[in-house]
Design an enzyme around this catalytic site. Structure first.
Site, PDB file in Angstrom:
ATOM      1  N   THR A 208       0.793  -1.273   0.102  1.00 27.99           N
ATOM      2  CA  THR A 208       0.017  -0.067   0.003  1.00 27.99           C
ATOM      3  C   THR A 208       0.657   1.558   0.089  1.00 27.99           C
ATOM      4  OG1 THR A 208      -1.574  -1.031   1.293  1.00 27.99           O
ATOM      5  CG2 THR A 208      -1.915   0.722   1.852  1.00 27.99           C
ATOM      6  N   ARG A 236     -13.961  -8.059  -1.028  1.00 24.60           N
ATOM      7  CA  ARG A 236     -13.439  -7.527   0.345  1.00 24.60           C
ATOM      8  C   ARG A 236     -12.307  -6.017   0.238  1.00 24.60           C
ATOM      9  NH1 ARG A 236      -7.555  -5.625   1.668  1.00 24.60           N
ATOM     10  NH2 ARG A 236      -7.176  -6.623   3.364  1.00 24.60           N
ATOM     11  N   VAL A 237     -12.597  -5.493   1.906  1.00 21.95           N
ATOM     12  CA  VAL A 237     -12.873  -4.729   1.304  1.00 21.95           C
ATOM     13  C   VAL A 237     -11.563  -3.940   2.901  1.00 21.95           C
ATOM     14  CG1 VAL A 237     -13.505  -1.380   1.908  1.00 21.95           C
ATOM     15  CG2 VAL A 237     -14.803  -3.237  -0.108  1.00 21.95           C
ATOM     16  N   GLY A 238     -10.629  -3.522   2.141  1.00 27.87           N
ATOM     17  CA  GLY A 238      -9.733  -3.438   3.685  1.00 27.87           C
ATOM     18  C   GLY A 238      -9.527  -2.318   4.254  1.00 27.87           C
ATOM     19  N   ASP A 239      -8.831  -1.742   4.968  1.00 31.77           N
ATOM     20  CA  ASP A 239      -8.752  -0.336   5.566  1.00 31.77           C
ATOM     21  C   ASP A 239      -8.441   0.513   5.266  1.00 31.77           C
ATOM     22  OD1 ASP A 239      -5.823  -1.644   5.521  1.00 31.77           O
ATOM     23  OD2 ASP A 239      -5.341  -0.788   6.768  1.00 31.77           O
ATOM     24  N   THR A 258      -0.112   0.896   6.759  1.00 31.72           N
ATOM     25  CA  THR A 258       0.165  -0.163   5.529  1.00 31.72           C
ATOM     26  C   THR A 258       0.272  -1.680   6.710  1.00 31.72           C
ATOM     27  OG1 THR A 258       1.074  -1.401   4.180  1.00 31.72           O
ATOM     28  CG2 THR A 258       1.896   0.334   6.002  1.00 31.72           C
ATOM     29  N   THR A 260      -2.050  -5.521   7.542  1.00 27.84           N
ATOM     30  CA  THR A 260      -3.390  -6.595   7.480  1.00 27.84           C
ATOM     31  C   THR A 260      -4.650  -5.611   7.837  1.00 27.84           C
ATOM     32  OG1 THR A 260      -1.384  -8.176   8.226  1.00 27.84           O
ATOM     33  CG2 THR A 260      -4.273  -8.533   8.259  1.00 27.84           C
ATOM     34  N   GLY A 261      -4.979  -4.838   6.520  1.00 29.59           N
ATOM     35  CA  GLY A 261      -5.890  -4.392   6.955  1.00 29.59           C
ATOM     36  C   GLY A 261      -7.304  -4.725   7.323  1.00 29.59           C
TER      37      GLY A 261
HETATM   38  N1  ASP Z   1      -3.990  -2.170   3.926  1.00 23.13           N
HETATM   39  C1  ASP Z   1      -3.904  -2.618   3.091  1.00 23.13           C
HETATM   40  C2  ASP Z   1      -5.360  -3.838   2.874  1.00 23.13           C
HETATM   41  O1  ASP Z   1      -5.079  -4.942   4.116  1.00 23.13           O
HETATM   42  C3  ASP Z   1      -2.399  -4.084   2.048  1.00 23.13           C
HETATM   43  C4  ASP Z   1      -1.091  -2.943   2.478  1.00 23.13           C
HETATM   44  O2  ASP Z   1      -1.160  -2.141   3.301  1.00 23.13           O
HETATM   45  O3  ASP Z   1      -0.794  -3.373   2.197  1.00 23.13           O
HETATM   46  O4  ASP Z   1      -6.103  -3.911   2.611  1.00 23.13           O
END
Ligand code: ASP
Length: 339
Positions: A208, A236-239, A258, A260-261
């Site tokens: 990210t 799937r939607v992350g953070d 950045t 694990t979302g």
């Molecule tokens: N935080 C991002 C997500 O989970 C992934 C990343 O930081 O590379 O979508």
């Protein structure tokens, strides 16, 4: 009984102390001339012993993006313009997992998330699961500026992109060989693993991108953009587009994350850092480190954060984090590991 004069005096004291205790607002922003900026290109980095040329290429990419932000802020540009411009450069760079070079989902396609937030107004915009928008961060800014909403997703976001006329590309335009290989590896391992193994394994290659900035007028902003996690379920939607989780800016601090979302969402990472400062009186360093090193777990990722004095914190709990820092004193540096 208190006289009228005494009564007025008490009201005045109450008003003055309320003003002194309240959090800084737009009207309290002071032009300090002390701009500062930090960026990241993800917490999943090359090993220290990776080929020197590859590490240098990543450093050069980070420097190019940092220079864009520095020039903008040094010329009196706004924090909001700076974070958008820097994230666009990183989105266009195939080395990072955002825009061109975004990771593949389990269907072999790309779904991109991004958000942007302005600290002194709390204005913000975000998009989730967009498939054909070349620079999702700019679409997020248009959600902020041209709609009364904060977050648009999927087909609705695509339709909005058509309406506002941002640059579009076919989904395959985001493909890179490097990311395809990682997807193949992930899917191969997944076939061999039990469901339990799969859940306990930390996802690889966080890449990210994000930027936080303080401009010479004392305004803060944050922007973050991502392709998400390799092999993620479609939808799937992350953070990253969840304001308060992977991205946040208020009058005290701007944060971009950045990692694990799902973990960043669970712990409302970005907003928790801001709240520890605002309500707990912690410094930027204390708040950011507490959340990254104690609330999150090893290998969950990291954040970049900047406060309204231009102080910068970049804690991470992974092996490294692509990052860069610059400010009005002439500081201009990029780092990958703890070097
Ligand atoms: N935080 C991002 C997500 O989970 C992934 C990343 O930081 O590379 O979508």
């Amino acid at each position: 009984m208190a006289s009228r004069a005494q009564h007025l005096f008490l009201v005045l004291v109450a008003l003055l102390s309320a003003a002194a205790c309240s959090s800084p607002r737009a009207s309290d922003q002071r032009a300090t001339g002390r701009w500062a900026l930090a960026l990241h290109g993800g917490a999943g980095v090359l090993d220290r012993d990776a080929p020197r040329a590859e590490l240098d290429e990543h450093r050069a990419s980070l420097e190019a993006a940092l220079a864009v932000g520095r020039d903008l802020l040094a010329a009196g540009g706004s924090a909001l313009d700076a974070v958008e411009a820097v994230v666009r450069v990183l989105e266009d760079d195939p080395r990072f997992n955002a825009g061109k070079g975004a990771v593949f989902n389990e269907e072999g396609r790309h779904e991109l998330d991004a958000s942007i937030m302005e600290g002194h107004t709390l204005r913000c915009g975000a998009v989730a699961g967009v498939r054909t928008v070349k620079n999702p961060v700019s679409l997020a800014r248009l959600v902020m500026e041209r709609t009364r909403h904060v977050l648009l997703m999927g087909d609705g976001a695509e339709q909005f992109a058509t309406l506002v006329g941002v640059e579009r590309v076919p989904n395959e335009w985001f493909d890179t060989e490097r990311r395809r290989k990682v997807l193949e590896e992930v899917l191969r391992e997944r076939k061999q693993a039990t469901v339990l193994d799969e859940e306990s394994k930390p996802p690889r290659a966080y890449g990210t991108v994000g930027c936080v900035a303080l401009d010479a007028e004392g305004r803060l902003a944050a922007a973050t953009s991502t392709g998400g996690l390799t092999g993620k379920r479609w939808g799937r939607v992350g953070d990253t587009p969840i304001l308060g989780a992977g991205n946040w800016a208020d009058a005290h601090v701007a944060v971009s994350g950045t990692g694990t979302g799902e973990q960043f969402i669970r712990h409302a990472v970005a907003r928790t850092i801001a709240a520890r400062m605002q309500f707990g009186g912690e410094s930027l360093d204390e708040a950011a480190n507490a959340v990254v090193q104690r609330t999150l777990s090893k290998d969950d990722g990291g954040v970049i954060a900047i406060d309204r004095h231009g102080r910068i914190a970049t804690p991470y709990n992974s092996d490294g984090m692509y990052r860069g820092m610059a400010d009005a004193s002439g500081r201009f540096e990029v780092r990958i590991h703890e070097d």
